[in-house]
Design a protein around this motif. Structure first.
Motif, PDB file in Angstrom:
ATOM      1  N   LYS A 270      -9.084  -5.287  16.397  1.00  0.00           N
ATOM      2  CA  LYS A 270      -9.301  -6.576  15.596  1.00  0.00           C
ATOM      3  C   LYS A 270      -9.329  -6.194  14.034  1.00  0.00           C
ATOM      4  O   LYS A 270      -9.039  -6.956  13.273  1.00  0.00           O
ATOM      5  CB  LYS A 270     -10.532  -7.194  16.250  1.00  0.00           C
ATOM      6  CG  LYS A 270     -10.278  -8.035  17.510  1.00  0.00           C
ATOM      7  CD  LYS A 270     -11.376  -8.803  17.982  1.00  0.00           C
ATOM      8  CE  LYS A 270     -11.102  -9.521  19.299  1.00  0.00           C
ATOM      9  NZ  LYS A 270     -12.248 -10.349  19.586  1.00  0.00           N
ATOM     10  N   ALA A 271     -10.265  -5.163  14.040  1.00  0.00           N
ATOM     11  CA  ALA A 271     -10.654  -4.773  12.608  1.00  0.00           C
ATOM     12  C   ALA A 271      -9.271  -4.393  12.012  1.00  0.00           C
ATOM     13  O   ALA A 271      -8.942  -4.610  10.841  1.00  0.00           O
ATOM     14  CB  ALA A 271     -11.388  -3.569  12.350  1.00  0.00           C
ATOM     15  N   LEU A 272      -8.301  -3.787  12.479  1.00  0.00           N
ATOM     16  CA  LEU A 272      -7.045  -3.150  12.273  1.00  0.00           C
ATOM     17  C   LEU A 272      -6.097  -4.468  12.061  1.00  0.00           C
ATOM     18  O   LEU A 272      -5.339  -4.482  10.690  1.00  0.00           O
ATOM     19  CB  LEU A 272      -6.425  -2.264  13.270  1.00  0.00           C
ATOM     20  CG  LEU A 272      -6.819  -0.791  13.193  1.00  0.00           C
ATOM     21  CD1 LEU A 272      -5.995  -0.270  14.304  1.00  0.00           C
ATOM     22  CD2 LEU A 272      -6.995  -0.044  11.946  1.00  0.00           C
ATOM     23  N   ARG A 273      -6.071  -5.571  13.025  1.00  0.00           N
ATOM     24  CA  ARG A 273      -5.171  -6.547  12.698  1.00  0.00           C
ATOM     25  C   ARG A 273      -5.699  -7.438  11.452  1.00  0.00           C
ATOM     26  O   ARG A 273      -5.075  -7.884  10.760  1.00  0.00           O
ATOM     27  CB  ARG A 273      -5.398  -7.437  13.845  1.00  0.00           C
ATOM     28  CG  ARG A 273      -4.641  -6.804  15.159  1.00  0.00           C
ATOM     29  CD  ARG A 273      -4.569  -7.766  16.067  1.00  0.00           C
ATOM     30  NE  ARG A 273      -3.993  -8.913  15.831  1.00  0.00           N
ATOM     31  CZ  ARG A 273      -4.223 -10.209  15.849  1.00  0.00           C
ATOM     32  NH1 ARG A 273      -5.522 -10.551  16.254  1.00  0.00           N
ATOM     33  NH2 ARG A 273      -3.456 -11.295  15.640  1.00  0.00           N
ATOM     34  N   HIS A 274      -7.068  -7.561  11.335  1.00  0.00           N
ATOM     35  CA  HIS A 274      -7.387  -8.624  10.416  1.00  0.00           C
ATOM     36  C   HIS A 274      -7.833  -8.199   9.130  1.00  0.00           C
ATOM     37  O   HIS A 274      -7.904  -8.794   7.924  1.00  0.00           O
ATOM     38  CB  HIS A 274      -8.529  -9.493  11.075  1.00  0.00           C
ATOM     39  CG  HIS A 274      -8.288  -9.997  12.281  1.00  0.00           C
ATOM     40  ND1 HIS A 274      -7.413 -11.238  12.352  1.00  0.00           N
ATOM     41  CD2 HIS A 274      -8.979  -9.872  13.466  1.00  0.00           C
ATOM     42  CE1 HIS A 274      -7.170 -11.757  13.239  1.00  0.00           C
ATOM     43  NE2 HIS A 274      -8.005 -11.070  14.070  1.00  0.00           N
ATOM     44  N   GLU A 275      -7.871  -6.703   9.111  1.00  0.00           N
ATOM     45  CA  GLU A 275      -8.501  -6.215   7.788  1.00  0.00           C
ATOM     46  C   GLU A 275      -7.479  -4.913   7.170  1.00  0.00           C
ATOM     47  O   GLU A 275      -7.607  -4.788   6.003  1.00  0.00           O
ATOM     48  CB  GLU A 275      -9.991  -5.682   7.952  1.00  0.00           C
ATOM     49  CG  GLU A 275     -10.906  -6.517   8.265  1.00  0.00           C
ATOM     50  CD  GLU A 275     -12.377  -6.076   8.521  1.00  0.00           C
ATOM     51  OE1 GLU A 275     -12.915  -5.242   7.646  1.00  0.00           O
ATOM     52  OE2 GLU A 275     -12.933  -6.422   9.360  1.00  0.00           O
ATOM     53  N   GLY A 276      -6.680  -4.764   8.058  1.00  0.00           N
ATOM     54  CA  GLY A 276      -5.696  -3.384   7.256  1.00  0.00           C
ATOM     55  C   GLY A 276      -4.799  -4.166   6.545  1.00  0.00           C
ATOM     56  O   GLY A 276      -4.190  -5.586   6.673  1.00  0.00           O
ATOM     57  N   PRO A 277      -4.553  -3.782   5.330  1.00  0.00           N
ATOM     58  CA  PRO A 277      -3.432  -4.188   4.476  1.00  0.00           C
ATOM     59  C   PRO A 277      -1.809  -4.372   4.893  1.00  0.00           C
ATOM     60  O   PRO A 277      -1.629  -3.891   6.023  1.00  0.00           O
ATOM     61  CB  PRO A 277      -3.249  -3.315   3.227  1.00  0.00           C
ATOM     62  CG  PRO A 277      -4.540  -2.337   3.587  1.00  0.00           C
ATOM     63  CD  PRO A 277      -4.794  -2.241   5.146  1.00  0.00           C
ATOM     64  N   GLU A 278      -1.158  -5.230   4.672  1.00  0.00           N
ATOM     65  CA  GLU A 278       0.406  -5.494   4.788  1.00  0.00           C
ATOM     66  C   GLU A 278       1.021  -4.539   4.050  1.00  0.00           C
ATOM     67  O   GLU A 278       0.604  -3.986   3.112  1.00  0.00           O
ATOM     68  CB  GLU A 278       0.491  -7.124   4.455  1.00  0.00           C
ATOM     69  CG  GLU A 278      -0.080  -7.884   5.328  1.00  0.00           C
ATOM     70  CD  GLU A 278       0.546  -9.285   4.937  1.00  0.00           C
ATOM     71  OE1 GLU A 278       1.774  -9.487   4.911  1.00  0.00           O
ATOM     72  OE2 GLU A 278      -0.142 -10.550   5.068  1.00  0.00           O
ATOM     73  N   VAL A 279       2.261  -4.484   4.407  1.00  0.00           N
ATOM     74  CA  VAL A 279       3.235  -3.508   4.111  1.00  0.00           C
ATOM     75  C   VAL A 279       3.416  -3.844   2.419  1.00  0.00           C
ATOM     76  O   VAL A 279       3.637  -2.755   1.579  1.00  0.00           O
ATOM     77  CB  VAL A 279       4.521  -3.563   4.708  1.00  0.00           C
ATOM     78  CG1 VAL A 279       5.419  -4.800   4.752  1.00  0.00           C
ATOM     79  CG2 VAL A 279       5.314  -2.388   4.382  1.00  0.00           C
ATOM     80  N   SER A 280       3.372  -4.964   2.127  1.00  0.00           N
ATOM     81  CA  SER A 280       3.707  -5.239   0.658  1.00  0.00           C
ATOM     82  C   SER A 280       2.621  -4.474  -0.107  1.00  0.00           C
ATOM     83  O   SER A 280       2.824  -4.059  -1.431  1.00  0.00           O
ATOM     84  CB  SER A 280       3.834  -6.767   0.343  1.00  0.00           C
ATOM     85  OG  SER A 280       2.506  -7.336   0.730  1.00  0.00           O
ATOM     86  N   VAL A 281       1.236  -4.813   0.244  1.00  0.00           N
ATOM     87  CA  VAL A 281       0.044  -4.074  -0.282  1.00  0.00           C
ATOM     88  C   VAL A 281       0.390  -2.604  -0.526  1.00  0.00           C
ATOM     89  O   VAL A 281       0.355  -1.779  -1.428  1.00  0.00           O
ATOM     90  CB  VAL A 281      -1.105  -4.261   0.203  1.00  0.00           C
ATOM     91  CG1 VAL A 281      -2.298  -3.626  -0.465  1.00  0.00           C
ATOM     92  CG2 VAL A 281      -1.141  -5.871   0.277  1.00  0.00           C
ATOM     93  N   THR A 282       0.996  -1.846   0.509  1.00  0.00           N
ATOM     94  CA  THR A 282       1.240  -0.690   0.749  1.00  0.00           C
ATOM     95  C   THR A 282       2.217  -0.120  -0.187  1.00  0.00           C
ATOM     96  O   THR A 282       2.397   0.873  -1.093  1.00  0.00           O
ATOM     97  CB  THR A 282       1.619  -0.038   2.133  1.00  0.00           C
ATOM     98  OG1 THR A 282       0.599  -0.637   2.949  1.00  0.00           O
ATOM     99  CG2 THR A 282       1.638   1.515   2.227  1.00  0.00           C
ATOM    100  N   ALA A 283       3.415  -1.005  -0.135  1.00  0.00           N
ATOM    101  CA  ALA A 283       4.509  -0.481  -1.096  1.00  0.00           C
ATOM    102  C   ALA A 283       4.007  -0.540  -2.449  1.00  0.00           C
ATOM    103  O   ALA A 283       4.552   0.047  -3.414  1.00  0.00           O
ATOM    104  CB  ALA A 283       5.496  -1.585  -0.744  1.00  0.00           C
ATOM    105  N   SER A 284       3.182  -1.679  -2.904  1.00  0.00           N
ATOM    106  CA  SER A 284       2.820  -1.677  -4.339  1.00  0.00           C
ATOM    107  C   SER A 284       1.910  -0.660  -4.730  1.00  0.00           C
ATOM    108  O   SER A 284       2.220   0.144  -5.872  1.00  0.00           O
ATOM    109  CB  SER A 284       2.018  -2.815  -4.349  1.00  0.00           C
ATOM    110  OG  SER A 284       1.521  -3.227  -5.637  1.00  0.00           O
TER     111      SER A 284
END
Length: 679
Positions: A270-284
């Motif tokens: 649940k922590a990974l799903r709700h608190e992990g960044p999205e790919v757009s954040v990683t790409a930035s």
């Protein structure tokens, strides 16, 4: 925990030391997500993450494994990274493509030092990560806060407890979520069940929650203001604050559980799903430009003996379709991976981690767009310097050409392997991060490319030189019917300062040796220097050709080359030959607590300590500098890692040649003679 709608696929890397339980955690996460119906195990060799023959034979992860699946309408890729320090390159590459990393560690404070290099990599690249303390059922009488305190010593980022355990009769039976303040009781291999927070745990939970809030408030002025006003923060805002601070690599949330028993796994998921960044954040964060229709990055190169080349790629933005041009090449097949299973799919979208077929020019680390291959970015992790080598030869001489091609494919897969065709010893030496690393390469040569090889420690490139000079006269005369062979020379041989090499001087006067034969004399001198009286190449000496004789009919280039070799073979033994060994400048990096042990290690290997200083950029680490004979370094990395729980490392470069006498010299000469006799 509030649900956040995820529009793109995401990727999490499971990293941590050997035996921390990463592959077991992968199985548990896949089971909790419904991606598998039955958990496998490392012990039984049927885990999704360890299906290669090499992994099964060693009961350990030997390469990066990918499991992509759908969970609650979201696409996830979990990367199970090998934990062996010798295979760190695989983990580093995976981390560069991950939105978040789960650092898996045991509930053992004495093993905290193992995480120091990993935390450094994560922080250097600003990769969001959380800490999952596994095997919590083995904690015993230790407190979770004491374990966290030990890990805090090796982390530059603040570790923030997100849960506290519930105990009954000395056993951990559940947990309390410090944000929602809800308690859960563990059910082995089943979802945990909600329970009322025991009265005896309320004070401890309140203390831990306050510490979490204060840590979060260090980076959030609004939260700090609410705390100063003694106002309870809204849980939704608190989740958002913690998620943002995680994404910014400001804090490291700490969770715990037991992957073996499936305890605490759903809370982690649940922590990974709700608190992990999205790919757009990683790409930035990775400075991925959006001025192209498509952008992707190669995470790993996979070479098969029959299937050809596959490039594991993270799609940063856009859509990749089968047959489209990417990085200047045409994509031939897109595959979703689940362990060893490959499923062909028509396209991949932003966030997906897929294998792309037949991108022959693309290498690990390269960024690809629909326009060009941009190569690896400047911040792509460099391969660690090689620390262990094996001289390879094909068991079947007919496989030597096949061996070269197979080794190149292995190097494409694993950039931390280095190949060296030694000009000094003639050996083909494969260099890597340790014996396990190189033995894996040998196993893969056999299993994937059908090339069986033998490996042995590489020869030390000893040289020899002379201590005094001499004058010598040599004559070569042979009559075989018709034209014979005749050459006569006088030479003076003398030593030169170290590093001078070989010098040849033409000191002939009066045409005693015609000028057309002098190059042949020099060639003969240099050929003779390839193997001196002690059996090694001779360096740092000068030969002056002072005179000689010739015959108008029988003299030739070959005759003068032969007499030069003869002169050297007869003169050098009279010049007090002495053995020279290569001395390397070595820089050893270790936690400061191990510095005294490393100093003793160096002294015990005929090394000369030059001093030590703080390791730049590493808190609590030293760099020990020394000069060491190359002959004493073959298994240095093995002993160094044994002394430092596996985290010590070194780099080395050639410094000089130095005379070696006594037993060390006698043994080197004896081994050389035996080797030459066996040829």
């Amino acid at each position: 925990m509030p649900h956040t709608q995820i529009r793109t696929a995401r990727c999490a890397a499971l990293v941590g030391p050997y035996l921390a339980g990463k592959t077991t955690l992968l199985e548990s996460l896949l089971s909790a997500a419904g991606a598998i119906t039955r958990k496998g195990s490392v012990r039984d060799g049927n885990a999704v993450g360890d299906t290669s023959p090499e992994a099964k034979a060693r009961s350990m992860s030997t390469e990066l494994n990918v499991a992509s699946f759908d969970y609650l309408g979201e696409r996830w890729s979990l990367l199970d990274c090998p934990g062996s320090v010798e295979l760190t390159g695989e983990a580093q590459a995976a981390l560069m493509a991950a939105d978040i990393a789960v650092v898996v560690a045991e509930a053992a404070p004495e093993k905290a030092v193992l995480l120091a290099p990993l935390f450094k990599i994560l922080d250097d690249h600003r990769i969001p990560h959380l800490l999952f303390i596994n095997k919590i059922d083995t904690l015993g009488d230790l407190r979770v806060r004491d374990v966290v305190a030990a890990y805090q010593e090796v982390s530059a980022r603040k570790l923030v407890l997100r849960e506290v355990p519930l105990r009954e009769n000395g056993q951990i039976t559940g947990l309390v979520d410090l944000v929602s303040e809800r308690a859960w009781r563990f059910n082995p291999h089943k979802p945990s069940e909600p329970v009322a927070l025991p009265d005896g745990e309320r004070d401890r939970e309140a203390e831990a929650r306050q510490a979490m809030l204060e840590s979060a408030a260090d980076f959030d002025d609004a939260l700090l203001e609410r705390l100063l006003e003694d106002m309870a923060p809204d849980s939704t805002q608190l989740y958002e604050t913690l998620a943002q601070e995680l994404a910014d690599d400001l804090i490291v949330p700490v969770f715990f559980g037991s992957a073996e028993n499936d305890n605490g796994i759903r809370r982690l998921l649940k922590a990974l799903r709700h608190e992990g960044p999205e790919v757009s954040v990683t790409a930035s964060r990775s400075d991925i430009r959006r001025d192209t229709t498509v952008a992707a990055q190669i995470v790993k190169t996979m070479m098969g003996s029959h299937a050809g080349k596959l490039s594991l790629a993270r799609i940063w933005h856009g859509t990749v379709t089968d047959g489209m041009a990417l990085g200047g090449e045409r994509v031939s097949g897109i595959f979703q991976l689940f362990g060893r299973d490959q499923t062909k799919v028509p396209q991949a979208v932003a966030g997906d981690l897929v294998a792309l077929g037949r991108l022959e020019k693309a290498a690990t680390g390269d960024r690809l767009t629909d326009k060009a291959n941009l190569g690896a970015p400047a911040d792509w992790p460099a391969a660690a310097p090689p620390v262990h080598g094996l001289a390879l030869r094909a068991e079947n001489r007919n496989d030597e050409v096949k061996l070269s091609a197979a080794l190149q494919k292995l190097r494409d897969e694993d950039p931390s392997l280095t190949l060296d065709q030694s000009a000094e010893t003639g050996e083909l030496v494969l260099w890597g991060q340790g014996d396990v690393h190189l033995r894996l390469a040998m196993d893969r040569l056999r299993s994937r490319f059908n090339v069986a090889v033998k490996g042995q420690p590489p020869q030390v490139p000893y040289k020899e030189t002379i201590r005094k000079g001499t004058s010598h006269h040599a004559r070569f005369k042979r009559q075989t019917g018709g034209h014979g062979q005749f050459a006569d020379i006088h030479v003076e041989v003398r030593p030169l300062p170290r590093g001078s090499g070989i010098q040849f001087e033409d000191a002939v006067v009066g045409g005693a040796v015609p000028r057309q034969y002098i190059p042949a004399v020099e060639a003969g001198v240099r050929e003779a220097a390839v193997r001196g009286p002690l059996g090694f190449p001779v360096v740092d000496f000068a030969v002056a050709l002072t005179g000689g004789q010739f015959h108008a009919v029988d003299s030739s280039d070959m005759a003068f080359k032969t007499v030069a070799r003869q002169a050297m073979a007869e003169a050098l033994p009279a010049c007090e030959p002495v053995l020279l060994e290569p001395i390397l400048t070595v820089t050893i990096a270790v936690p400061s607590a191990f510095t005294p042990k490393v100093q003793r290690l160096v002294s015990g290997r005929r090394g000369q300590l030059l001093g030590f200083d703080a390791r730049p950029g590493w808190s609590g680490w030293d760099e020990v500098k020394a000069c060491m004979p190359q002959a004493d370094m073959q298994d240095l990395i093995v002993e160094l890692r044994s002394l430092t729980f596996g985290v010590g490392s070194y780099s080395a470069e050639f410094e000089r040649l130095q005379e070696v006498v006594g037993k060390a010299a006698d043994r080197a000469v004896e081994i050389r003679r035996d080797m030459l006799a066996a040829q």
